[in-house]
Design a protein around this motif. Structure first.
Motif, short mmCIF file in Angstrom:
data_model
loop_
_atom_site.label_atom_id
_atom_site.label_comp_id
_atom_site.label_asym_id
_atom_site.label_seq_id
_atom_site.Cartn_x
_atom_site.Cartn_y
_atom_site.Cartn_z
N THR A 114 7.95 -23.49 25.57
CA THR A 114 7.45 -24.61 24.78
C THR A 114 8.37 -25.77 25.07
OG1 THR A 114 8.80 -24.00 22.91
CG2 THR A 114 6.56 -23.15 22.95
N GLY B 176 4.54 -29.11 23.32
CA GLY B 176 4.03 -27.79 22.95
C GLY B 176 4.07 -26.83 24.11
N ASN B 177 3.21 -25.82 24.04
CA ASN B 177 3.19 -24.76 25.06
C ASN B 177 3.03 -25.36 26.46
OD1 ASN B 177 1.98 -22.73 26.91
ND2 ASN B 177 2.31 -21.40 25.14
N ARG C 77 -5.65 -18.44 24.60
CA ARG C 77 -5.30 -18.14 23.21
C ARG C 77 -5.38 -16.65 22.87
NH1 ARG C 77 -7.11 -22.31 18.87
NH2 ARG C 77 -8.87 -22.27 20.29
N SER D 67 -2.11 -14.78 21.54
CA SER D 67 -2.12 -14.31 20.15
C SER D 67 -1.70 -12.84 20.06
CB SER D 67 -3.52 -14.46 19.54
OG SER D 67 -3.90 -15.81 19.55
N ASN E 132 1.80 -12.85 19.60
CA ASN E 132 2.26 -13.86 18.64
C ASN E 132 2.97 -15.04 19.31
OD1 ASN E 132 1.36 -12.89 16.15
ND2 ASN E 132 2.93 -11.28 16.24
N ASP F 107 3.15 -18.84 20.46
CA ASP F 107 2.59 -20.09 19.97
C ASP F 107 1.82 -20.79 21.09
OD1 ASP F 107 1.99 -22.34 18.57
OD2 ASP F 107 4.06 -23.01 18.30
N HIS F 108 0.55 -21.05 20.86
CA HIS F 108 -0.26 -21.75 21.88
C HIS F 108 -0.42 -23.23 21.53
CE1 HIS F 108 -3.14 -20.82 18.71
NE2 HIS F 108 -3.74 -21.92 19.09
N GLN F 109 0.20 -23.65 20.45
CA GLN F 109 0.01 -25.02 20.00
C GLN F 109 0.53 -26.03 21.01
OE1 GLN F 109 -1.42 -25.86 16.86
NE2 GLN F 109 -1.89 -23.68 16.71
N SER G 180 -3.79 -29.77 18.75
CA SER G 180 -3.98 -28.54 19.51
C SER G 180 -5.44 -28.08 19.50
CB SER G 180 -3.09 -27.45 18.90
OG SER G 180 -2.70 -26.53 19.87
#
Lengths: 263, 263
Positions: free
Chosen positions: A262, B51-52, B100, B104, B107, B109-111, B132
């Motif tokens: 990230t 982000g990601n 995603r 997921s 866990n 974060d894909h934001q 996102s």
């Protein structure tokens, strides 16, 4: 949200807190978050609280109950600040344990944090931050301030200026500006502001003030500060635009574990 | 973390970003996060990403692929900034949808978020923030700046000073100070800093600069700013301690739904 701040300097201790509590944006009220348990002449103990209000209130209730019952272990009798912070941490663990399973069922945040600052005769002053789990951190000469709650907005001003040898009177001003910056940027932090200043080895709170909404001094400080910032901006050297810069295609691309990177 | 900032004023647009990427504290590298897709004379489009990194990179790859393939809908052909931001948002949705479910599972974060600023001939300049989820916000005269990533440390300085009628040259200085404050308070935001200044109706990037670690101008600005803050502090009126304050017992206690109250 809350914002509470403790500053430990060579010459004393400053503790500050806002008073806004929110349970959602449509339920905002005022609660004190700074509590003085001093015994003038003998010990100064100040506690600030942030987080789940039902838990922080109950911790304070238990602390007061022990004081009232004149128990062997209370804030009036514990021999040093290390024992004080362990005692407050154990109360927090006790209350958390009672409620956590029930709060967890509905995914309600049980987190809360405490600042505990003061001086007991025979020792130097101490400032601690107690985490929700009951463990704690201590302010040190390298990092002379500790914050709880909505900490980020008020941190740059402290990072830029505060040192362990900052006079405690100046530290109190920093604290007020740090709180004011936070209020300006986050509406869920709000007045009245509680501010305490303690001089090392005086064994009583030197100054305490509450700044209510629209307090003339708070208004004056904010106006002064914003005018000072604007003047500083105006005097700031112009950006030197002529310098090398990399184009998108020349940027350095290194291998990275993409799935978790990230930026 | 990243910190990217866009400022829209009556006289132009400023876009700024740091370049530090971290996948954990032991994997820190440098990635560009500010990308210029302008066609001088015709349109200015600048995109910042947070982000990601795997997702933001892939979105940019798809955008560049459309440009290279000279597709009907690309950043070079879309008729206005509203269509541009919808287009970038749709690319983000496309890439997110692909990854995603897999992220997921672990866990991860894909934001991610984007800033999209610019001006296309026939329109005034616009500045957007894409969430996102692909929806987006627009900067307005009341709120002339948008931030993504580690936004809090750099916000107070903007809240105190920036307005829609701030000259764009001054806005560029604010942006640099906002980034510098963030770097000072969060080690995961770091140089090089990318800064772009665009004057309304010029249809080309007026100035672009990259500030590397230890850049003499950046050092000068930081020293100047910290000296200005200290001087402002020294001139700040002393705290007026003599005022009424409520004791713990007199504080107002209102009923509150305790289980969810946080302060």
């Amino acid at each position: 949200m809350t914002y509470c701040l403790g500053i430990l300097t060579t010459s004393g201790l400053v503790m500050a807190a806002d008073s806004r509590t929110n349970a959602g944006v449509d339920y905002i009220s005022t609660y004190q978050k700074l509590f003085d348990f001093s015994v003038p002449g003998e010990r100064v103990i100040v506690i600030c609280t942030a987080g789940n209000l039902s838990i922080t209130q109950e911790v304070l209730t238990l602390i007061r109950r022990d004081l009232k019952g004149q128990l062997e272990h209370s804030l009036n009798t514990l021999p040093n600040m290390y024992e004080v912070v362990r005692y407050v941490g154990s109360k927090l663990r006790e209350v958390s344990d009672t409620h956590r399973p029930w709060l967890s069922k509905d995914n309600i945040d049980h987190q809360c944090t405490f600042l505990v600052g003061g001086q007991i005769r025979g020792e130097e002053p101490f400032l601690y931050l107690i985490y929700s789990q009951g463990n704690f951190l201590q302010a040190t000469p390298e990092t002379p301030f500790l914050q709880i709650g909505e900490t980020k907005y008020g941190k740059p001003i402290l990072d830029r200026t505060l040192r362990f040898d900052t006079p405690v009177d100046a530290a109190a001003k920093y604290a007020l500006l740090s709180l004011d910056s936070t209020m300006k940027s986050n509406i869920s932090v709000g007045p009245p502001l509680d501010l305490i200043m303690y001089r090392t080895n005086s064994f009583e709170i030197g100054h305490r003030a509450e700044f209510v909404l629209g307090d003339p001094f708070l208004v004056k400080v904010r106006k002064f500060w914003e005018a000072s910032l604007r003047r500083a901006f105006e005097e700031m050297p112009d950006i030197e635009w002529n310098r090398s810069h990399s184009s998108p295609s020349s940027s350095l691309v290194l291998p990275v574990p993409d799935a978790i990177a990230t930026d």
